[in-house]
Design a protein around this motif. Sequence first.
Motif, short mmCIF file in Angstrom:
data_model
loop_
_atom_site.label_atom_id
_atom_site.label_comp_id
_atom_site.label_asym_id
_atom_site.label_seq_id
_atom_site.Cartn_x
_atom_site.Cartn_y
_atom_site.Cartn_z
N LEU A 196 0.85 -1.19 0.00
CA LEU A 196 0.00 0.00 0.00
C LEU A 196 0.89 1.24 0.00
O LEU A 196 1.83 1.34 0.79
N LEU A 197 0.55 2.17 -0.88
CA LEU A 197 1.32 3.41 -0.99
C LEU A 197 0.53 4.64 -0.59
O LEU A 197 1.09 5.73 -0.49
N GLY A 198 -0.78 4.49 -0.38
CA GLY A 198 -1.60 5.63 0.00
C GLY A 198 -3.02 5.22 0.28
O GLY A 198 -3.45 4.12 -0.05
N VAL A 199 -3.76 6.13 0.90
CA VAL A 199 -5.17 5.94 1.25
C VAL A 199 -5.92 7.20 0.86
O VAL A 199 -5.43 8.31 1.07
N CYS A 200 -7.10 7.02 0.30
CA CYS A 200 -7.97 8.14 -0.03
C CYS A 200 -9.32 7.86 0.61
O CYS A 200 -9.99 6.89 0.25
N LEU A 201 -9.69 8.69 1.57
CA LEU A 201 -10.96 8.53 2.27
C LEU A 201 -11.98 9.46 1.63
O LEU A 201 -11.78 10.67 1.59
N GLY A 202 -13.06 8.87 1.13
CA GLY A 202 -14.10 9.66 0.48
C GLY A 202 -15.25 9.92 1.42
O GLY A 202 -15.17 9.65 2.62
N PRO A 203 -16.34 10.43 0.89
CA PRO A 203 -17.52 10.67 1.73
C PRO A 203 -18.14 9.34 2.17
O PRO A 203 -18.08 8.35 1.45
N GLY A 204 -18.69 9.33 3.36
CA GLY A 204 -19.32 8.11 3.88
C GLY A 204 -18.30 7.01 4.08
O GLY A 204 -17.24 7.21 4.65
N THR A 205 -18.61 5.83 3.56
CA THR A 205 -17.70 4.68 3.73
C THR A 205 -16.83 4.45 2.50
O THR A 205 -16.10 3.48 2.44
N GLU A 206 -16.91 5.34 1.52
CA GLU A 206 -16.11 5.19 0.31
C GLU A 206 -14.63 5.40 0.65
O GLU A 206 -14.26 6.39 1.27
N ALA A 207 -13.79 4.44 0.25
CA ALA A 207 -12.36 4.55 0.52
C ALA A 207 -11.58 3.77 -0.52
O ALA A 207 -12.03 2.73 -1.00
N TYR A 208 -10.41 4.30 -0.85
CA TYR A 208 -9.54 3.67 -1.85
C TYR A 208 -8.14 3.55 -1.28
O TYR A 208 -7.72 4.35 -0.44
N VAL A 209 -7.42 2.54 -1.75
CA VAL A 209 -6.01 2.38 -1.40
C VAL A 209 -5.21 2.33 -2.70
O VAL A 209 -5.66 1.79 -3.70
N LEU A 210 -4.02 2.92 -2.65
CA LEU A 210 -3.11 2.88 -3.79
C LEU A 210 -2.26 1.63 -3.62
O LEU A 210 -1.48 1.53 -2.66
N ILE A 211 -2.47 0.66 -4.50
CA ILE A 211 -1.82 -0.65 -4.38
C ILE A 211 -0.75 -0.81 -5.45
O ILE A 211 -0.98 -0.50 -6.62
N LEU A 212 0.39 -1.32 -5.01
CA LEU A 212 1.50 -1.64 -5.91
C LEU A 212 1.74 -3.14 -5.82
O LEU A 212 1.75 -3.71 -4.73
N ASP A 213 1.94 -3.78 -6.96
CA ASP A 213 2.32 -5.19 -6.99
C ASP A 213 3.82 -5.25 -6.70
O ASP A 213 4.63 -4.83 -7.52
N PRO A 214 4.22 -5.77 -5.54
CA PRO A 214 5.65 -5.75 -5.18
C PRO A 214 6.51 -6.71 -5.99
O PRO A 214 7.73 -6.65 -5.91
N HIS A 215 5.89 -7.57 -6.78
CA HIS A 215 6.68 -8.52 -7.57
C HIS A 215 6.96 -8.02 -8.99
O HIS A 215 7.69 -8.67 -9.73
N TYR A 216 6.40 -6.89 -9.35
CA TYR A 216 6.63 -6.38 -10.70
C TYR A 216 8.07 -5.91 -10.85
O TYR A 216 8.64 -5.29 -9.96
N TRP A 217 8.64 -6.20 -11.99
CA TRP A 217 9.94 -5.66 -12.33
C TRP A 217 9.93 -5.38 -13.83
O TRP A 217 9.19 -6.00 -14.59
N GLY A 218 10.72 -4.45 -14.24
CA GLY A 218 10.80 -4.12 -15.65
C GLY A 218 10.67 -2.62 -15.85
O GLY A 218 10.52 -1.86 -14.90
N THR A 219 10.74 -2.23 -17.09
CA THR A 219 10.64 -0.82 -17.44
C THR A 219 9.50 -0.65 -18.42
O THR A 219 9.62 -1.03 -19.59
N PRO A 220 8.38 -0.11 -17.96
CA PRO A 220 7.26 0.08 -18.88
C PRO A 220 7.55 1.21 -19.86
O PRO A 220 8.31 2.13 -19.55
#
Length: 140
Positions: free
Chosen positions: A74-98
């Motif tokens: 997890l790299l971040g959290v965004c709390l919205g109105p009411g119970t709405e909430a998001y997390v910034l998720i990173l796949d820790p197994h990814y490697w490479g250069t997009p």
Amino acid sequence: MGDKPPGFRGSQSWIGCVEASLCLAHFGGPQGRLCHVPRGAGLQGELERLYSHFTSGGGPVMVGGDADAQSKALLGVCLGPGTEAYVLILDPHYWGTPKHPSELQAARRVGWQEVSTAFDPNSFYNLCLTRPNKNQHTLD
């Protein structure tokens, strides 16, 4: 470190958040504070703690579960109105250069996900909240 049986060394067995926090402490990395969430549905109750962690300078949060074996950072959290909430998720197994950051988002390697769908409600989760050591120096 002595927490695993002798056959573990050299094996391809995975470690979890608990072992990762032990490694951080053993090798002098950032401090790792563990938080156990008995069921994924309970992550909703940890959002304020996560938000506080990130706003006070905490680093990435390692996430591991049992029924949900997909590792997450997890790299971040965004709390919205009411119970709405998001997390910034990173796949820790990814490697490479997009070629472009949108490739990572399209492949779901990184992106904002709604908390209610990002975690298995029946899986337990261990969170390892990382924080720089007090004696570590950071570049300004």
